[in-house]
Motif scaffolding. Structure first.
Motif, PDB file in Angstrom:
ATOM      1  N   VAL A  58       0.851  -1.192   0.000  1.00 48.12           N
ATOM      2  CA  VAL A  58       0.000   0.000   0.000  1.00 48.12           C
ATOM      3  C   VAL A  58       0.886   1.242   0.000  1.00 48.12           C
ATOM      4  CG1 VAL A  58      -1.665   1.357   1.324  1.00 48.12           C
ATOM      5  CG2 VAL A  58      -1.981  -1.097   1.090  1.00 48.12           C
ATOM      6  N   LEU A  59       0.680   2.095  -0.998  1.00 50.47           N
ATOM      7  CA  LEU A  59       1.441   3.332  -1.102  1.00 50.47           C
ATOM      8  C   LEU A  59       0.754   4.488  -0.394  1.00 50.47           C
ATOM      9  CD1 LEU A  59       2.431   3.108  -4.859  1.00 50.47           C
ATOM     10  CD2 LEU A  59       3.865   2.616  -2.879  1.00 50.47           C
ATOM     11  N   GLY A  60      -0.571   4.466  -0.344  1.00 50.18           N
ATOM     12  CA  GLY A  60      -1.301   5.547   0.297  1.00 50.18           C
ATOM     13  C   GLY A  60      -2.784   5.279   0.357  1.00 50.18           C
ATOM     14  N   VAL A  61      -3.446   6.021   1.236  1.00 50.85           N
ATOM     15  CA  VAL A  61      -4.888   5.899   1.439  1.00 50.85           C
ATOM     16  C   VAL A  61      -5.478   7.303   1.497  1.00 50.85           C
ATOM     17  CG1 VAL A  61      -6.698   5.091   3.010  1.00 50.85           C
ATOM     18  CG2 VAL A  61      -4.606   3.759   2.747  1.00 50.85           C
ATOM     19  N   LEU A  62      -6.643   7.475   0.890  1.00 50.15           N
ATOM     20  CA  LEU A  62      -7.345   8.746   0.928  1.00 50.15           C
ATOM     21  C   LEU A  62      -8.809   8.483   1.223  1.00 50.15           C
ATOM     22  CD1 LEU A  62      -6.976  11.795  -1.242  1.00 50.15           C
ATOM     23  CD2 LEU A  62      -9.199  10.713  -1.265  1.00 50.15           C
ATOM     24  N   VAL A  63      -9.406   9.296   2.081  1.00 55.10           N
ATOM     25  CA  VAL A  63     -10.843   9.225   2.367  1.00 55.10           C
ATOM     26  C   VAL A  63     -11.420  10.603   2.089  1.00 55.10           C
ATOM     27  CG1 VAL A  63     -12.619   8.780   4.102  1.00 55.10           C
ATOM     28  CG2 VAL A  63     -10.476   7.486   4.168  1.00 55.10           C
ATOM     29  N   SER A  64     -12.492  10.645   1.302  1.00 59.19           N
ATOM     30  CA  SER A  64     -13.147  11.916   1.010  1.00 59.19           C
ATOM     31  C   SER A  64     -14.622  11.826   1.392  1.00 59.19           C
ATOM     32  CB  SER A  64     -13.014  12.257  -0.477  1.00 59.19           C
ATOM     33  OG  SER A  64     -13.633  11.279  -1.270  1.00 59.19           O
ATOM     34  N   ASP A  65     -15.241  12.993   1.590  1.00 59.59           N
ATOM     35  CA  ASP A  65     -16.666  12.990   1.884  1.00 59.59           C
ATOM     36  C   ASP A  65     -17.448  12.931   0.573  1.00 59.59           C
ATOM     37  OD1 ASP A  65     -16.667  15.568   0.821  1.00 59.59           O
ATOM     38  OD2 ASP A  65     -17.177  16.552   2.696  1.00 59.59           O
ATOM     39  N   THR A  66     -18.765  12.978   0.653  1.00 60.98           N
ATOM     40  CA  THR A  66     -19.601  12.818  -0.540  1.00 60.98           C
ATOM     41  C   THR A  66     -19.497  13.987  -1.511  1.00 60.98           C
ATOM     42  OG1 THR A  66     -21.470  13.772   0.661  1.00 60.98           O
ATOM     43  CG2 THR A  66     -21.298  11.369   0.639  1.00 60.98           C
ATOM     44  N   LYS A  67     -18.932  15.101  -1.058  1.00 62.44           N
ATOM     45  CA  LYS A  67     -18.754  16.258  -1.940  1.00 62.44           C
ATOM     46  C   LYS A  67     -17.338  16.362  -2.492  1.00 62.44           C
ATOM     47  CE  LYS A  67     -22.445  18.819   0.175  1.00 62.44           C
ATOM     48  NZ  LYS A  67     -22.873  20.029   0.851  1.00 62.44           N
ATOM     49  N   GLY A  68     -16.468  15.408  -2.138  1.00 59.21           N
ATOM     50  CA  GLY A  68     -15.110  15.395  -2.662  1.00 59.21           C
ATOM     51  C   GLY A  68     -14.085  16.071  -1.778  1.00 59.21           C
ATOM     52  N   LEU A  69     -14.473  16.489  -0.590  1.00 55.17           N
ATOM     53  CA  LEU A  69     -13.530  17.110   0.330  1.00 55.17           C
ATOM     54  C   LEU A  69     -12.678  16.039   0.992  1.00 55.17           C
ATOM     55  CD1 LEU A  69     -12.585  19.685   1.837  1.00 55.17           C
ATOM     56  CD2 LEU A  69     -14.308  19.160   3.561  1.00 55.17           C
ATOM     57  N   CYS A  70     -11.377  16.211   0.981  1.00 56.73           N
ATOM     58  CA  CYS A  70     -10.467  15.236   1.581  1.00 56.73           C
ATOM     59  C   CYS A  70     -10.627  15.259   3.098  1.00 56.73           C
ATOM     60  CB  CYS A  70      -9.027  15.559   1.203  1.00 56.73           C
ATOM     61  SG  CYS A  70      -7.837  14.398   1.893  1.00 56.73           S
ATOM     62  N   ILE A  71     -10.954  14.112   3.673  1.00 57.24           N
ATOM     63  CA  ILE A  71     -11.091  13.965   5.124  1.00 57.24           C
ATOM     64  C   ILE A  71      -9.795  13.449   5.721  1.00 57.24           C
ATOM     65  CG2 ILE A  71     -12.325  12.736   6.941  1.00 57.24           C
ATOM     66  CD1 ILE A  71     -14.701  12.561   4.997  1.00 57.24           C
ATOM     67  N   PHE A  72      -9.116  12.559   4.979  1.00 58.26           N
ATOM     68  CA  PHE A  72      -7.899  11.932   5.474  1.00 58.26           C
ATOM     69  C   PHE A  72      -7.055  11.502   4.284  1.00 58.26           C
ATOM     70  CE2 PHE A  72      -5.536   8.077   6.367  1.00 58.26           C
ATOM     71  CZ  PHE A  72      -4.865   8.401   7.534  1.00 58.26           C
ATOM     72  N   SER A  73      -5.761  11.674   4.395  1.00 59.81           N
ATOM     73  CA  SER A  73      -4.853  11.116   3.390  1.00 59.81           C
ATOM     74  C   SER A  73      -3.538  10.763   4.067  1.00 59.81           C
ATOM     75  CB  SER A  73      -4.606  12.086   2.236  1.00 59.81           C
ATOM     76  OG  SER A  73      -3.821  13.167   2.641  1.00 59.81           O
ATOM     77  N   SER A  74      -2.904   9.732   3.551  1.00 57.46           N
ATOM     78  CA  SER A  74      -1.607   9.321   4.073  1.00 57.46           C
ATOM     79  C   SER A  74      -0.791   8.708   2.954  1.00 57.46           C
ATOM     80  CB  SER A  74      -1.776   8.301   5.207  1.00 57.46           C
ATOM     81  OG  SER A  74      -2.237   7.074   4.686  1.00 57.46           O
ATOM     82  N   GLY A  75       0.500   8.685   3.158  1.00 56.28           N
ATOM     83  CA  GLY A  75       1.390   8.062   2.179  1.00 56.28           C
ATOM     84  C   GLY A  75       1.523   8.897   0.923  1.00 56.28           C
ATOM     85  N   GLU A  76       1.676   8.220  -0.197  1.00 56.82           N
ATOM     86  CA  GLU A  76       1.931   8.858  -1.483  1.00 56.82           C
ATOM     87  C   GLU A  76       0.646   9.222  -2.221  1.00 56.82           C
ATOM     88  OE1 GLU A  76       4.644   6.566  -3.863  1.00 56.82           O
ATOM     89  OE2 GLU A  76       5.865   6.051  -2.129  1.00 56.82           O
TER      90      GLU A  76
END
Length: 90
Positions: free
Chosen positions: A18-36
């Motif tokens: 796993v290089l990275g993880v991203l979580v966004s809300d239903t409108k596309g706003l980044c809630i969490f990101s890590s890694g590459e």
């Protein structure tokens, strides 16, 4: 962020390749990101998940897999968020 989402993100981050993880809300706003993973792609990821969910009325949250020669990514929509995971191909 909800507890179960944080637990799932932690599991994903600990997986091999796993290089990275991203979580966004239903409108596309980044809630969490890590890694590459660049937080700026969250809107694009949410857009892709929303558009593909319209293809099959029986599967509101399909799993999307995109591959290139050296990387793969997985996009999974959820009720209140969207998760993107980037992998290094073996």
């Amino acid at each position: 962020m909800e507890k179960h989402v944080l637990e799932e993100v932690s599991k994903l981050q600990s997986e091999q390749n796993v290089l990275g993880v991203l979580v966004s809300d239903t409108k596309g706003l980044c809630i969490f990101s890590s890694g590459e993973v660049t937080p700026g792609i969250s809107g694009h990821i949410t857009f892709i998940a929303n558009q593909l969910s319209k293809l099959d009325k029986h599967d509101l949250y399909p799993t999307i897999v995109l591959k290139s020669d050296n990387k793969s990514c997985l996009i999974k929509g959820c009720e209140n968020s969207c998760v993107y995971v980037s992998y290094q191909n073996k």
